[in-house]
Design a protein around this motif. Structure first.
Motif, PDB file in Angstrom:
ATOM      1  N   ALA A 186      62.539  57.360  78.800  1.00 13.20           N
ATOM      2  CA  ALA A 186      61.696  57.642  77.736  1.00 13.20           C
ATOM      3  C   ALA A 186      60.822  56.384  76.971  1.00 13.20           C
ATOM      4  N   ALA A 187      62.155  55.385  77.082  1.00 14.74           N
ATOM      5  CA  ALA A 187      61.505  54.124  76.492  1.00 14.74           C
ATOM      6  C   ALA A 187      60.852  53.417  77.624  1.00 14.74           C
ATOM      7  N   ALA A 188      60.944  53.449  78.819  1.00 17.34           N
ATOM      8  CA  ALA A 188      60.219  52.540  79.895  1.00 17.34           C
ATOM      9  C   ALA A 188      58.887  53.242  79.746  1.00 17.34           C
ATOM     10  N   ASP A 189      58.866  54.738  79.702  1.00 19.46           N
ATOM     11  CA  ASP A 189      57.454  55.386  79.757  1.00 19.46           C
ATOM     12  C   ASP A 189      56.848  54.808  78.742  1.00 19.46           C
ATOM     13  N   GLU A 190      57.281  54.734  77.257  1.00 15.49           N
ATOM     14  CA  GLU A 190      56.535  54.248  76.154  1.00 15.49           C
ATOM     15  C   GLU A 190      55.971  53.008  76.059  1.00 15.49           C
ATOM     16  N   ALA A 191      56.902  52.081  76.923  1.00 11.70           N
ATOM     17  CA  ALA A 191      56.763  50.506  77.084  1.00 11.70           C
ATOM     18  C   ALA A 191      55.592  50.077  78.206  1.00 11.70           C
ATOM     19  N   GLY A 192      55.309  51.323  78.759  1.00 13.22           N
ATOM     20  CA  GLY A 192      54.434  51.006  80.147  1.00 13.22           C
ATOM     21  C   GLY A 192      55.333  50.330  81.362  1.00 13.22           C
ATOM     22  N   GLU A 193      56.481  50.306  81.272  1.00  9.84           N
ATOM     23  CA  GLU A 193      57.406  49.785  82.515  1.00  9.84           C
ATOM     24  C   GLU A 193      58.060  51.121  83.130  1.00  9.84           C
ATOM     25  N   ARG A 194      57.339  51.303  84.323  1.00  9.10           N
ATOM     26  CA  ARG A 194      57.948  52.547  84.960  1.00  9.10           C
ATOM     27  C   ARG A 194      59.176  52.285  85.472  1.00  9.10           C
ATOM     28  N   ALA A 195      60.102  53.601  85.368  1.00 11.39           N
ATOM     29  CA  ALA A 195      61.318  53.452  86.122  1.00 11.39           C
ATOM     30  C   ALA A 195      61.448  54.871  86.639  1.00 11.39           C
ATOM     31  N   TRP A 196      62.204  54.962  87.617  1.00 13.02           N
ATOM     32  CA  TRP A 196      62.568  56.381  88.243  1.00 13.02           C
ATOM     33  C   TRP A 196      64.183  56.647  88.507  1.00 13.02           C
ATOM     34  N   ARG A 197      64.537  57.729  88.062  1.00 11.43           N
ATOM     35  CA  ARG A 197      66.150  57.961  88.219  1.00 11.43           C
ATOM     36  C   ARG A 197      66.508  58.182  89.803  1.00 11.43           C
ATOM     37  N   MET A 198      67.334  57.423  90.216  1.00 10.78           N
ATOM     38  CA  MET A 198      67.781  57.540  91.504  1.00 10.78           C
ATOM     39  C   MET A 198      69.454  58.195  91.394  1.00 10.78           C
ATOM     40  N   PRO A 199      69.707  58.794  92.713  1.00 11.33           N
ATOM     41  CA  PRO A 199      71.110  59.533  92.838  1.00 11.33           C
ATOM     42  C   PRO A 199      72.151  58.487  93.052  1.00 11.33           C
ATOM     43  N   LEU A 200      73.288  58.906  92.412  1.00  9.19           N
ATOM     44  CA  LEU A 200      74.504  58.196  92.660  1.00  9.19           C
ATOM     45  C   LEU A 200      75.366  58.884  93.695  1.00  9.19           C
ATOM     46  N   VAL A 201      75.107  58.960  94.992  1.00  4.22           N
ATOM     47  CA  VAL A 201      75.600  59.969  95.887  1.00  4.22           C
ATOM     48  C   VAL A 201      76.999  59.824  96.064  1.00  4.22           C
ATOM     49  N   ALA A 202      77.762  61.003  95.875  1.00 10.24           N
ATOM     50  CA  ALA A 202      79.356  60.660  95.814  1.00 10.24           C
ATOM     51  C   ALA A 202      79.687  60.496  97.205  1.00 10.24           C
ATOM     52  N   ASP A 203      78.886  60.980  98.286  1.00  7.69           N
ATOM     53  CA  ASP A 203      79.332  61.077  99.703  1.00  7.69           C
ATOM     54  C   ASP A 203      79.264  59.482 100.129  1.00  7.69           C
ATOM     55  N   TYR A 204      78.279  58.548  99.482  1.00 11.74           N
ATOM     56  CA  TYR A 204      78.268  57.219  99.749  1.00 11.74           C
ATOM     57  C   TYR A 204      79.373  56.228  99.458  1.00 11.74           C
ATOM     58  N   VAL A 205      80.276  56.920  98.442  1.00  9.87           N
ATOM     59  CA  VAL A 205      81.358  56.074  97.988  1.00  9.87           C
ATOM     60  C   VAL A 205      82.356  55.374  99.163  1.00  9.87           C
ATOM     61  N   GLU A 206      82.427  56.160 100.256  1.00 12.41           N
ATOM     62  CA  GLU A 206      83.036  55.834 101.437  1.00 12.41           C
ATOM     63  C   GLU A 206      82.690  54.612 101.869  1.00 12.41           C
ATOM     64  N   TYR A 207      81.475  54.208 101.938  1.00 10.27           N
ATOM     65  CA  TYR A 207      81.078  53.134 102.359  1.00 10.27           C
ATOM     66  C   TYR A 207      81.442  51.857 101.830  1.00 10.27           C
ATOM     67  N   LEU A 208      81.959  51.962 100.734  1.00 11.26           N
ATOM     68  CA  LEU A 208      82.609  50.632 100.052  1.00 11.26           C
ATOM     69  C   LEU A 208      83.817  50.448 100.511  1.00 11.26           C
ATOM     70  N   GLY A 209      84.593  51.329 101.512  1.00 15.81           N
ATOM     71  CA  GLY A 209      85.873  50.923 101.669  1.00 15.81           C
ATOM     72  C   GLY A 209      86.120  49.650 102.498  1.00 15.81           C
ATOM     73  N   SER A 210      87.023  49.140 102.465  1.00 15.35           N
ATOM     74  CA  SER A 210      87.321  47.795 103.179  1.00 15.35           C
ATOM     75  C   SER A 210      88.581  47.817 103.765  1.00 15.35           C
ATOM     76  N   ASP A 211      89.092  47.044 104.650  1.00 14.25           N
ATOM     77  CA  ASP A 211      90.197  46.888 105.162  1.00 14.25           C
ATOM     78  C   ASP A 211      91.176  45.760 104.544  1.00 14.25           C
TER      79      ASP A 211
END
Length: 493
Positions: free
Chosen positions: A399-424
């Motif tokens: 809402a603040a971004a919209d009022e300020a004229g700086e656009r933002a869009w909410r993106m998903p924190l996809v739970a399934d993608y956490v596995e990509y962070l795994g390291s040996d």
């Protein structure tokens, strides 16, 4: 910086601007109409402007501006500026259009409606100040163009006192945004971590209630800031961690703002191609935004405690550069396997986020970073990618971004993608290939500890830079995030 002042019934103006909006469609009349202003205008001038609207095919759309010369008459120039629907965004676009349409005038008087809301004056003034911005290196005069430039805009209003606070807030906001633009536009031949820390320290010197602390390499090593040290290890300009605090008496909430501060990014040993490297002076846009917003919050005396953290490093190439495949131990003990030294921003942010959680214990934690090019693929050049598990926090910042004229869009924190962070080899793999903007956010979330549900991340690489003049933006650094942060912080008191 352009002077903007309020006045009741000013006279003696050589150039007059009148606000215009789209007319109700009738099929045979002009597409636009004049707004009724607080200043009484000569009937012949109003009649002439009405005819011009039709002859010039003025639409009244926000940001539409046309200048007409009136030889041997007063005023000598008439500017018709479209305000669209007349909301704050429309007036911001009108201010930007006036700055450009009237750029060769010394002074312009803009007649405003008597019942205008103060938020419209705020938007108008921000548009004027931001669109008239020009970056100049100290001691370097631009060649060629020595024609007059706009020095003053007089806003003709019915009541000066009604709009004074809105104009003052707009000035602080615009000056902070311009400061962030200056920091970001400065070439990296001048700008290194020590320079950036010095600029902020100087700007904070006369601010009561503001504290600055700068950690240099030896202290960073002693306290375990492994990510900042790894990224900055190959540069002759050593890294820094800048901590800037505004702590007003009586504040009941504490916000930590973290901004990525890579003063130049070669990509390290995973070297960038020339096209990818030539604008990497902008890779500290997040740090510029959070420090500028914090200093502005102090000037506005916002009743919330704010700590800005700017992890600063130059990602260079040399014998002491960190290597693909290295394991880095961050502040607090978590380790990262980094197989791409061009994914360096998240490594310095990880240290700062972990430090904020461990030592500062804020109520809310927000980071801004020119982190990935992937966000531009999804959202284009004018929109930041926002990530958070907290619906209330995400909604408030959007809402603040919209009022300020700086656009933002909410993106998903996809739970399934956490596995990509795994390291040996380590706790985390810092730079997975799939869904790069999303997995980067997921990586940063791992360093937020008990603040995971009170954390928000904005990937603002694309909107941090403008390729051309557009509305209130000027080609170059945009200062993106300063206005959004100030609007949001003002709601927390």
């Amino acid at each position: 910086m352009l002077t903007i002042r309020l006045a009741v019934d000013p006279d003696g103006y050589a150039a007059l601007a009148l606000p215009v909006r789209p007319a109700e469609p009738t099929g045979d009349g002009p597409a636009a109409e004049l707004l009724r202003t607080a200043s009484r205008l000569p009937d012949e001038l109003t009649a002439e402007a009405t005819v011009l609207l039709d002859e010039l095919d003025h639409t009244g759309a926000a940001g539409a501006g046309q200048l007409t010369v009136r030889p041997s008459r007063t005023p000598g120039r008439l500017v018709l500026i479209g305000v669209g629907a007349g909301d704050e965004a429309g007036w911001r676009a009108a201010g930007a259009a006036l700055a450009r349409t009237g750029r060769r005038e010394r002074s312009i008087t803009l007649a405003l409606p008597a019942d205008l809301d103060p938020t419209a004056v705020r938007g108008l003034a921000e548009g004027l100040w931001l669109a008239s911005y020009r970056f100049r290196l100290p001691g370097v005069e631009p060649a060629g163009d020595d024609r007059p430039t706009l020095d003053e805009v007089v806003l003709a209003v019915a009541d000066v006192d009604r709009y004074a606070a809105a104009l003052a807030t707009a000035r602080v906001t615009a000056e902070a945004t311009r400061f962030a633009r200056d920091l970001t536009n400065t070439p990296s031949s001048v700008k290194n971590p020590a320079w950036f820390a010095g600029q902020v320290s100087s700007a904070a010197a006369d601010r009561p209630g503001v504290r600055v602390e700068v950690r240099e390499p030896d202290r960073l090593a002693a306290e375990g800031f492994g990510g900042i040290l790894a990224v900055g290890g190959a540069s002759v300009s050593g890294p820094r961690l800048l901590e800037l605090e505004w702590a007003p008496a009586g504040a009941t909430r504490h916000v930590v703002l973290v901004g990525k501060g890579i003063t130049f990014d070669t990509g390290g040993l995973s070297i960038k191609p020339r096209e990818g490297m030539k604008l990497m002076r902008k890779d500290m846009g997040g740090a510029a935004a959070v420090v500028a917003a914090t200093l502005a919050a102090a000037r506005l005396e916002l009743p919330v405690r704010i700590t800005a953290l700017a992890p600063l490093a130059e990602n260079a190439i040399g014998a002491s550069a960190f290597r693909p495949g290295d394991v880095i131990r961050h502040y607090g003990g978590l380790t990262s396997e980094s197989t791409n030294s061009d994914a360096e921003g998240r490594l310095v942010l990880a240290d700062a986020l972990a430090y904020a959680v461990d030592r500062l214990a804020p109520d809310l934690l927000v980071d801004l970073a020119t982190l990935t090019g992937a966000n531009a693929v999804a959202l284009g050049k004018r929109t930041g990618a926002l990530y958070s598990d907290n619906d209330e926090l995400a909604g408030a910042v959007l809402a603040a971004a919209d009022e300020a004229g700086e656009r933002a869009w909410r993106m998903p924190l996809v739970a399934d993608y956490v596995e990509y962070l795994g390291s040996d080899l380590a706790d985390l793999y810092s730079a997975p290939d799939p869904a790069k903007s999303v997995t980067s956010a997921l990586y940063l979330r791992e360093f937020t500890g008990q603040l995971r549900d009170r954390w928000l991340h904005i990937d603002m690489s694309a909107p941090s830079w403008a390729e051309r003049d557009e509305v209130e933006l000027v080609k170059g650094a945009t200062g993106w995030g300063v206005r959004t942060l100030l609007r949001w912080l003002a709601t927390l008191g």
